[in-house]
Design an enzyme around this catalytic site. Structure first.
Site, PDB file in Angstrom:
ATOM      1  N   GLU A  26      47.962  38.866  37.665  1.00 26.94           N
ATOM      2  CA  GLU A  26      49.126  39.063  38.541  1.00 26.94           C
ATOM      3  C   GLU A  26      49.401  37.788  39.336  1.00 26.94           C
ATOM      4  O   GLU A  26      48.486  36.983  39.584  1.00 26.94           O
ATOM      5  CB  GLU A  26      48.821  40.239  39.492  1.00 26.94           C
ATOM      6  N   ASN A 173      55.552  49.697  37.814  1.00 28.09           N
ATOM      7  CA  ASN A 173      54.149  49.745  38.207  1.00 28.09           C
ATOM      8  C   ASN A 173      54.018  50.489  39.528  1.00 28.09           C
ATOM      9  O   ASN A 173      54.785  50.245  40.464  1.00 28.09           O
ATOM     10  CB  ASN A 173      53.614  48.323  38.402  1.00 28.09           C
ATOM     11  N   GLU A 174      53.072  51.384  39.597  1.00 22.19           N
ATOM     12  CA  GLU A 174      52.790  52.107  40.845  1.00 22.19           C
ATOM     13  C   GLU A 174      54.086  52.466  41.571  1.00 22.19           C
ATOM     14  O   GLU A 174      54.271  52.165  42.753  1.00 22.19           O
ATOM     15  CB  GLU A 174      51.838  51.320  41.756  1.00 22.19           C
ATOM     16  N   TYR A 263      40.543  52.422  41.406  1.00 16.51           N
ATOM     17  CA  TYR A 263      39.642  51.346  41.834  1.00 16.51           C
ATOM     18  C   TYR A 263      38.378  51.924  42.452  1.00 16.51           C
ATOM     19  O   TYR A 263      38.433  52.948  43.156  1.00 16.51           O
ATOM     20  CB  TYR A 263      40.321  50.453  42.876  1.00 16.51           C
ATOM     21  N   GLU A 317      44.779  49.591  35.462  1.00  9.58           N
ATOM     22  CA  GLU A 317      44.159  48.895  36.606  1.00  9.58           C
ATOM     23  C   GLU A 317      42.872  49.621  36.930  1.00  9.58           C
ATOM     24  O   GLU A 317      42.898  50.820  37.247  1.00  9.58           O
ATOM     25  CB  GLU A 317      45.087  48.859  37.818  1.00  9.58           C
ATOM     26  N   GLN A 366      40.984  41.822  38.345  1.00 14.10           N
ATOM     27  CA  GLN A 366      41.894  41.050  37.532  1.00 14.10           C
ATOM     28  C   GLN A 366      41.126  39.909  36.878  1.00 14.10           C
ATOM     29  O   GLN A 366      39.959  39.707  37.192  1.00 14.10           O
ATOM     30  CB  GLN A 366      43.046  40.527  38.382  1.00 14.10           C
TER      31      GLN A 366
HETATM   32  O1  AHR Z   1      45.436  44.714  41.518  1.00 10.85           O
HETATM   33  C1  AHR Z   1      45.958  44.609  42.810  1.00 10.85           C
HETATM   34  C2  AHR Z   1      47.028  45.643  43.093  1.00 10.85           C
HETATM   35  O2  AHR Z   1      46.468  46.916  43.079  1.00 10.85           O
HETATM   36  C3  AHR Z   1      48.164  45.737  42.117  1.00 10.85           C
HETATM   37  O3  AHR Z   1      49.154  44.800  42.359  1.00 10.85           O
HETATM   38  C4  AHR Z   1      48.688  47.117  42.347  1.00 10.85           C
HETATM   39  O4  AHR Z   1      49.299  47.645  41.206  1.00 10.85           O
HETATM   40  C5  AHR Z   1      47.454  47.881  42.798  1.00 10.85           C
HETATM   41  O5  AHR Z   1      47.699  48.623  43.927  1.00 10.85           O
END
Ligand code: AHR
Length: 515
Positions: A26, A173-174, A263, A317, A366
């Site tokens: 990103e 995205n999101e 995450y 992600e 990432q």
């Molecule tokens: O990976 C960092 C961020 O986490 C991304 O930009 C977003 O999609 C997520 O919230």
């Protein structure tokens, strides 16, 4: 008691897509600028501005795909700002990531060049949150149309005669968060509208990916599956008599995949990537293992609408998220990477492998210098993290056939909680070799393992490599870049169809068996 792993070689029927081993880059912190991209005039060896050492390291792990330009940045990004002579490209503010000024020097041509250098598939995420349908439509035309058209001609003017091939395209995205704060009912309308104009030009076939749920938002999955899979006719066309097809039958939305984001983090209390005790080791192991429950439950919802598993669950992600390294920009999300992260990667990849009937792709967040990165850079230096080494050890699973395993193991208990001590997956590659990857979650205790294989051929040879360290928080640094790396693991016994060894505490092991 030893742990017993039964590998059912006769039951292998699903292929572990190589795209499970995908990545994400990103426009965030030092992922692109001062990471992958140094510019053509940099003294750091590069090819058309892209760092050679990074490309070389990523080719070593067979990087299958790369997601770009975000993340949250994707719904702020206007692709036309990133084409043409670099000195003429407009600047913008990266509103998601620190309000830094983005010069757009890394744009569509640079990204596609990067993918060509890496020999990987591009996965582009389009802008739904602040972009238009036309903008998305034109981007796809610019990238893939072979012939005379306004966008194809613009591409040619910018130096690229032939179109690129584009396999994966994300529709936002999101969008439940940074991508427009939409309710799922709004998003599905947008998805249906935007995806209609993402065309397959000139023989290129795009796999369309919808913004999926955050963590355990099963309602999001339910509504997207119900409204976007084309399973249930919803539009009646009263202007035509049967057998002329209804509008729905002509235009039913196409949905190749749904992107789950999860995450390993404590959002209420981000903690250090490197300074932690067993409390936080255990907590993060628990959070990593939770991926199993998420995938199982989202898959059940998807099964209702798509029992044949035509729509992929993609985890585009995932990874660990800690507080940024002291002294770094808080919105650059730069964090170190320890043995704990190697276990988090190993556990997640095993889970994805074991669910490869539904999970067809995943992208760790990432690639470089951001979150659970594979590579960290400082000026011209570059180090490989423990997470990189796990991807290297596990690459043998790419496009291999999953071998279901039944695991009987004991629990790692800590502070009143418990987790299975062993987490594993196995596959058979195209040469017939069997690969087994295992994680021992217990930081203190080793575990005796016996694997029983049900095949009729005896095992003729075994090779194994292990990734571990003296302490839970050991990491590679610019001063000591090779503190953690895989080493040969010899202490394995084979007898007929049995394999036995002692799996050390806090380790990731990859075993290869030949027959
Ligand atoms: O990976 C960092 C961020 O986490 C991304 O930009 C977003 O999609 C997520 O919230």
């Amino acid at each position: 008691m030893a742990s017993i792993l039964d590998l059912d070689l006769s039951k292998g029927k699903y292929v572990i897509s190589k795209h499970i081993y995908g990545h994400f880059a990103e426009h965030l912190g030092r992922c692109i600028y001062n990471g992958l991209w140094v510019g053509e005039d940099s003294p750091i060896p590069n090819t058309r501005g892209i760092r050679n050492d990074i490309v070389e390291a990523l080719k070593e792990i067979n990087i299958p795909n790369l997601r770009w330009p975000g993340g949250c940045f994707a719904d702020n990004y206007h692709w036309k700002d990133g084409i043409g002579p670099r000195e003429d490209r407009p600047y913008m503010i990266n509103t998601d990531w620190g309000h830094v000024v983005e010069n757009n020097h890394f744009g569509t041509h640079e990204f596609m060049d990067l993918c060509e250098q890496l020999e990987c598939e591009p996965y582009i995420c389009g802008n739904v949150g602040s972009g238009t349908v036309k903008e998305m439509q034109e981007w796809v035309e610019y990238l893939t149309f072979d012939g005379e058209s306004p966008m194809a001609n613009l591409r040619k003017k910018n130096g690229r005669e032939k179109p690129w091939s584009l396999n994966f395209f994300g529709i936002g995205n999101e969008n439940w968060g940074c991508g427009g704060l939409m309710k799922v009912e709004t998003y599905v309308e947008k998805y249906r509208q935007y995806q209609t104009y993402v065309s397959n030009y000139s023989g290129n076939e795009i796999k369309k990916i919808a913004c999926g749920p955050s963590e355990a938002d099963y309602h999001w999955t339910e509504v997207v599956m119900r409204e976007c899979t084309g399973q249930t006719p919803q539009l009646e066309n009263s202007t035509h008599d049967k057998p002329i097809k209804s509008a729905w039958e002509y235009y039913r939305p196409q949905l190749w995949g749904l992107g789950l984001h999860y995450y390993v983090r404590n959002r209420l209390n981000y903690t250090s990537a490197t300074k932690f005790n067993e409390d936080l080791w255990f907590e993060y192991m628990q959070r990593a293992v939770y991926m199993e429950e998420l995938i199982t439950n989202h898959s059940k919802v998807m099964d209702k609408y798509d029992p044949d598993k035509n729509v992929a669950l993609i985890v585009d992600e995932w990874g660990s998220w800690y507080e940024p390294e002291p002294g770094t920009h808080p919105r650059f999300l730069y964090q170190q990477n320890t043995l704990r992260d190697a276990l988090i990667a190993g556990i997640n990849l095993n889970i994805f492998n074991n669910h490869c009937d539904r999970v067809k792709m995943a992208n760790i967040a990432q690639l470089i210098n951001v979150l659970q990165a594979l590579i960290l850079t400082e000026g011209s230096e570059m180090i490989l993290t423990p997470t990189y080494h796990v991807f290297e050890m596990y690459k043998v699973h790419q496009d291999s056939t999953l071998i279901p395993i039944n695991i009987e193991t004991r629990d790692y208990q800590f502070g009143g909680g418990s987790l299975p001590i062993v987490n594993a997956s196995a596959s058979r590659d195209q040469q017939g070799k069997v690969h087994l990857t295992l994680c021992n979650l217990d930081p203190h205790n080793s575990e005796e393992i016996t694997c029983r294989l049900d095949g009729d051929k005896a095992i003729s040879s075994v090779n194994a490599r292990i990734l571990t360290a003296e302490t839970m928080n050991m990491c590679n640094t610019f001063e000591q870049p090779e503190q953690i790396k895989p080493i040969t693991f010899d202490d394995i016994k084979i007898q007929d169809n049995l394999v036995s060894f002692v799996l050390p505490g806090k380790s990731v092991l990859a075993v290869e068996l030949e027959f």
